[in-house]
Design a protein around this motif. Structure first.
Motif, short mmCIF file in Angstrom:
data_model
loop_
_atom_site.label_atom_id
_atom_site.label_comp_id
_atom_site.label_asym_id
_atom_site.label_seq_id
_atom_site.Cartn_x
_atom_site.Cartn_y
_atom_site.Cartn_z
N LYS A 190 0.85 -1.19 0.00
CA LYS A 190 0.00 0.00 0.00
C LYS A 190 0.87 1.23 0.00
O LYS A 190 1.87 1.30 0.72
CB LYS A 190 -0.90 -0.01 1.24
CG LYS A 190 -2.08 0.93 1.13
CD LYS A 190 -3.06 0.66 2.25
CE LYS A 190 -4.34 1.41 2.04
NZ LYS A 190 -5.33 1.14 3.07
N ARG A 191 0.53 2.21 -0.83
CA ARG A 191 1.32 3.43 -0.89
C ARG A 191 0.40 4.63 -0.72
O ARG A 191 -0.74 4.61 -1.10
CB ARG A 191 2.09 3.55 -2.22
CG ARG A 191 1.21 3.63 -3.45
CD ARG A 191 2.03 3.96 -4.67
NE ARG A 191 2.77 2.83 -5.13
CZ ARG A 191 3.99 2.91 -5.62
NH1 ARG A 191 4.61 4.06 -5.66
NH2 ARG A 191 4.61 1.85 -6.08
N THR A 192 0.95 5.71 -0.13
CA THR A 192 0.21 6.96 -0.05
C THR A 192 0.59 7.79 -1.24
O THR A 192 1.74 8.13 -1.42
CB THR A 192 0.56 7.71 1.24
OG1 THR A 192 0.25 6.87 2.34
CG2 THR A 192 -0.23 8.99 1.33
N GLY A 193 -0.38 8.13 -2.10
CA GLY A 193 -0.06 8.77 -3.35
C GLY A 193 0.62 7.76 -4.24
O GLY A 193 0.30 6.61 -4.27
N ALA A 194 1.64 8.18 -5.02
CA ALA A 194 2.44 7.28 -5.81
C ALA A 194 3.77 7.94 -6.04
O ALA A 194 4.17 8.79 -5.30
CB ALA A 194 1.72 6.92 -7.10
N PRO A 219 -18.62 5.19 -4.53
CA PRO A 219 -18.37 6.24 -3.55
C PRO A 219 -16.95 6.15 -2.97
O PRO A 219 -16.58 5.14 -2.38
CB PRO A 219 -19.43 5.99 -2.48
CG PRO A 219 -20.53 5.29 -3.20
CD PRO A 219 -19.85 4.42 -4.22
N GLY A 220 -16.15 7.18 -3.17
CA GLY A 220 -14.79 7.21 -2.67
C GLY A 220 -13.88 6.17 -3.28
O GLY A 220 -12.80 5.91 -2.76
N HIS A 221 -14.28 5.58 -4.38
CA HIS A 221 -13.57 4.43 -4.98
C HIS A 221 -13.10 4.81 -6.38
O HIS A 221 -13.91 5.05 -7.28
CB HIS A 221 -14.53 3.24 -5.03
CG HIS A 221 -13.87 1.96 -5.42
ND1 HIS A 221 -14.58 0.78 -5.55
CD2 HIS A 221 -12.57 1.64 -5.72
CE1 HIS A 221 -13.76 -0.20 -5.90
NE2 HIS A 221 -12.54 0.31 -6.02
N PHE A 222 -11.77 4.86 -6.57
CA PHE A 222 -11.19 5.25 -7.84
C PHE A 222 -10.16 4.23 -8.31
O PHE A 222 -9.54 3.53 -7.51
CB PHE A 222 -10.47 6.61 -7.72
CG PHE A 222 -11.35 7.74 -7.25
CD1 PHE A 222 -12.49 8.09 -7.94
CD2 PHE A 222 -11.02 8.46 -6.10
CE1 PHE A 222 -13.29 9.14 -7.51
CE2 PHE A 222 -11.82 9.50 -5.66
CZ PHE A 222 -12.96 9.85 -6.37
N GLU A 249 -5.50 1.36 -7.07
CA GLU A 249 -6.87 1.52 -6.59
C GLU A 249 -6.89 2.29 -5.27
O GLU A 249 -6.03 2.09 -4.41
CB GLU A 249 -7.51 0.15 -6.39
CG GLU A 249 -8.94 0.18 -5.86
CD GLU A 249 -9.52 -1.22 -5.70
OE1 GLU A 249 -10.65 -1.46 -6.14
OE2 GLU A 249 -8.82 -2.09 -5.11
N SER A 250 -7.87 3.16 -5.12
CA SER A 250 -8.10 3.86 -3.86
C SER A 250 -9.55 3.66 -3.44
O SER A 250 -10.46 3.82 -4.25
CB SER A 250 -7.82 5.35 -3.99
OG SER A 250 -8.16 6.04 -2.79
N THR A 251 -9.76 3.31 -2.18
CA THR A 251 -11.11 3.18 -1.65
C THR A 251 -11.39 4.21 -0.57
O THR A 251 -12.40 4.11 0.14
CB THR A 251 -11.33 1.76 -1.09
OG1 THR A 251 -10.34 1.48 -0.09
CG2 THR A 251 -11.24 0.71 -2.19
N THR A 285 -5.10 7.22 -0.14
CA THR A 285 -4.08 6.18 -0.26
C THR A 285 -4.40 5.32 -1.47
O THR A 285 -5.56 5.19 -1.89
CB THR A 285 -4.00 5.30 0.99
OG1 THR A 285 -5.28 4.67 1.22
CG2 THR A 285 -3.62 6.12 2.22
N TRP A 286 -3.35 4.68 -2.02
CA TRP A 286 -3.49 3.87 -3.22
C TRP A 286 -2.81 2.52 -3.03
O TRP A 286 -1.76 2.44 -2.39
CB TRP A 286 -2.87 4.58 -4.43
CG TRP A 286 -3.59 5.83 -4.81
CD1 TRP A 286 -3.38 7.08 -4.32
CD2 TRP A 286 -4.65 5.95 -5.76
NE1 TRP A 286 -4.23 7.99 -4.91
CE2 TRP A 286 -5.03 7.31 -5.80
CE3 TRP A 286 -5.31 5.05 -6.60
CZ2 TRP A 286 -6.03 7.80 -6.63
CZ3 TRP A 286 -6.30 5.51 -7.42
CH2 TRP A 286 -6.67 6.88 -7.44
N GLN A 287 -3.39 1.49 -3.59
CA GLN A 287 -2.85 0.15 -3.51
C GLN A 287 -2.64 -0.38 -4.93
O GLN A 287 -3.50 -0.25 -5.80
CB GLN A 287 -3.81 -0.78 -2.76
CG GLN A 287 -3.28 -2.21 -2.61
CD GLN A 287 -4.25 -3.09 -1.84
OE1 GLN A 287 -5.40 -2.70 -1.61
NE2 GLN A 287 -3.81 -4.25 -1.42
N THR A 288 -1.48 -0.99 -5.16
CA THR A 288 -1.21 -1.61 -6.46
C THR A 288 -2.04 -2.87 -6.60
O THR A 288 -2.02 -3.75 -5.75
CB THR A 288 0.28 -1.96 -6.59
OG1 THR A 288 1.06 -0.76 -6.49
CG2 THR A 288 0.56 -2.62 -7.94
#
Length: 329
Positions: free
Chosen positions: A3-7, A134-137, A157-159, A164-167
């Protein structure tokens, strides 16, 4: 997956330069100051100390203008208008109705005509971008200049609204310049090898064709129908992107948006807005954007466009007239 914050870092020298130019400047946390010397300060040092204090205040003001004001939740906010450099994608949050812009320097929420809030600590160079719920990109692109890892993010993906973003898949292998979530699947165009791909679980992908494409849009009512901008103009697929057929007489649109029914929106390079009421078979000229279009999306009865000058505009009358939703100072 990690999990990463931003990229992270932009994948090409040109991209790194764009991110570096557009990215907010790192600054010492507000209120931080060096420790005072022990004992009484000589009287002669006060003019110098006063000068340093004034310089510190001026620096703080400059940093505030560039970076904005902290929201208090660990997420950097931007109280003033900012220059994105380029908007690659627009999407409306399915829950809050807020408009988001994917840029060279991260994901921003548009809160007002002069207010854009970057929602994550880092500033990835986001290329493909789409809202799922909702809140999901979902997004793709490159890490920012300070990040680690491959130059291409694959699918992330961000929920939590982009904080935060996850590969999810294809890290290092895919740079999706187009993404759309539809019919329980994700459709993507991988710019690294020209593959049009589809995934039903965001981890495994089916490669359906290999061709040079620009923007594309999936029918909201039929998962097999896709419109795309090809080298010879607008084209259609009726088998989910496996084969493509040119659409005779279609306008030279470069951006597409298709949210509901058979109503499709397009914009060509000079800003002319087109609308089709029959899924792209025939088109009518509607209006003109105040600049060259960079991104296009629709939500309910409103059409949104990002244009040159880092402006975002909206139309609620079918593209005939446009009002400003955001612009830098």
């Amino acid at each position: 997956m990690s999990k990463r914050t931003g990229a992270g870092r932009t994948g090409t020298p040109a991209g790194r330069a764009a991110s570096a130019r557009g990215g907010p400047t790192k600054a010492r946390p507000a209120g931080a100051r060096p420790r005072a010397a022990v004992g009484k300060r000589p009287r002669s040092s006060w003019p110098l100390a006063a000068g340093l204090a004034v310089a510190a205040v001026v620096s703080a003001v400059i940093v505030f203008v560039i970076r904005g004001q902290d929201t208090g939740e660990g997420i950097p906010g931007t109280a003033t208008a900012v220059e994105f450099g380029h908007v690659h994608g627009l999407a409306v949050d399915h829950g809050s109705g807020a408009l988001y812009a994917a840029t060279h320097v991260g994901l921003f929420r548009i809160d007002g005509e002069r207010t854009a809030v970057r929602v994550s600590e880092e500033g990835p160079d986001l290329m493909g971008f789409t809202a799922v719920g909702p809140g999901h990109f979902l997004a793709s692109g490159h890490p920012d200049e300070h990040g680690d890892g491959p130059a291409n993010l694959g699918l992330i993906e961000s929920t939590d609204g982009g904080v935060t973003w996850q590969t999810m898949s294809l890290s290092g292998a895919a740079d999706f310049h187009g993404l759309q979530a539809a019919h329980g699947a994700v459709y993507g165009y991988n710019s690294t090898d020209g593959a049009f791909m589809v995934s039903t679980d965001r981890r495994g992908w089916e490669r359906r064709s290999a061709t040079a494409l620009g923007a594309f849009a999936v029918s909201p009512t039929d998962p097999q129908v896709v419109l795309a901008v090809g080298q010879s103009g607008l084209q259609r697929s009726t088998d989910g992107g496996r084969t493509w057929t040119p659409i005779a007489g279609a306008p030279p649109v470069g951006r597409l948006a298709w949210e509901q029914g058979a109503e499709v929106w397009g914009a060509d390079r000079d800003g002319t807005v087109w609308q089709s009421a029959d899924g792209g078979a025939t088109w009518q000229k509607r209006g003109r954007l105040p600049g060259q279009p960079h991104a296009l999306t629709t939500h309910e009865s409103t059409v949104f466009a990002a244009v040159t000058g880092d402006e975002i505009v909206a139309s609620s009358d079918g593209g005939t007239t446009w009002t400003r939703r955001y612009a830098p100072a």
